[in-house]
Design a protein around this motif. Structure first.
Motif, PDB file in Angstrom:
ATOM      1  N   SER A  62       0.841  -1.004  -0.374  1.00 40.76           N
ATOM      2  CA  SER A  62      -0.205  -0.239  -0.099  1.00 40.76           C
ATOM      3  C   SER A  62       1.139   1.273  -0.160  1.00 40.76           C
ATOM      4  O   SER A  62       0.180   2.800  -0.414  1.00 40.76           O
ATOM      5  CB  SER A  62      -1.384   0.211   1.552  1.00 40.76           C
ATOM      6  N   LYS A  86      -1.966   9.729   2.104  1.00 38.96           N
ATOM      7  CA  LYS A  86      -3.331  10.020   1.859  1.00 38.96           C
ATOM      8  C   LYS A  86      -4.258   9.992   3.212  1.00 38.96           C
ATOM      9  O   LYS A  86      -3.408   9.234   4.171  1.00 38.96           O
ATOM     10  CB  LYS A  86      -3.533   7.997   0.890  1.00 38.96           C
ATOM     11  N   GLU A  88      -6.008   7.293   4.335  1.00 35.91           N
ATOM     12  CA  GLU A  88      -5.727   6.202   4.281  1.00 35.91           C
ATOM     13  C   GLU A  88      -4.091   6.014   5.951  1.00 35.91           C
ATOM     14  O   GLU A  88      -4.083   4.835   6.159  1.00 35.91           O
ATOM     15  CB  GLU A  88      -6.232   4.988   3.570  1.00 35.91           C
ATOM     16  N   ASP A  89      -3.623   7.020   5.594  1.00 34.40           N
ATOM     17  CA  ASP A  89      -2.228   6.602   6.304  1.00 34.40           C
ATOM     18  C   ASP A  89      -2.576   7.106   7.342  1.00 34.40           C
ATOM     19  O   ASP A  89      -1.206   7.040   7.690  1.00 34.40           O
ATOM     20  CB  ASP A  89      -1.158   7.684   5.234  1.00 34.40           C
TER      21      ASP A  89
END
Length: 117
Positions: A62, A86, A88-89
């Motif tokens: 990812s 992002k 989601e990081d």
């Protein structure tokens, strides 16, 4: 006494960049492999990137192509350069030092990375 001190976390907008640092003392730096882990709220801690004592790097799928792990043996510091971030990081990021053949590992205190959309 081994100490790992992390820095560089913060709040950044999506597609921005951050560089995390983990400075070590009290150990023979060049003999250790180093990993960066992260833990998002409600999720398990996951391995993000690692660099061996010989300098070989590996990444979770990812982050491949976006994150770069590096080590500076002269400064006793490992870095995680994060680009194209992002949401989601978003997580607490931890550094971990280990030696092959030893069950002992050392962890940093964690640094918060928050990526806004």
């Amino acid at each position: 006494q081994v100490q790992l001190v992390e820095s560089g976390g913060g709040l950044v907008q999506a597609v921005g960049s951050l560089r995390l640092s983990c400075a070590a003392s009290g150990l023979i730096f060049y003999a250790y492999g180093m990993d960066w882990y992260r833990q998002a709220p409600g999720k398990e801690r996951e391995l993000v990137a690692g660099v061996t004592s010989g300098g070989s790097a590996n990444y979770v799928a990812s982050v491949k192509g976006r994150f770069t792990i590096s080590r500076d043996n002269a400064k006793n510091t490992v870095f995680l350069q994060m680009t194209s971030l992002k949401p989601e990081d978003t997580a607490v990021y931890y550094c971990k030092f280990y030696r092959l053949g030893s069950s002992t590992a050392y962890w940093g205190q964690g640094t918060q990375v928050t990526v806004s959309s």
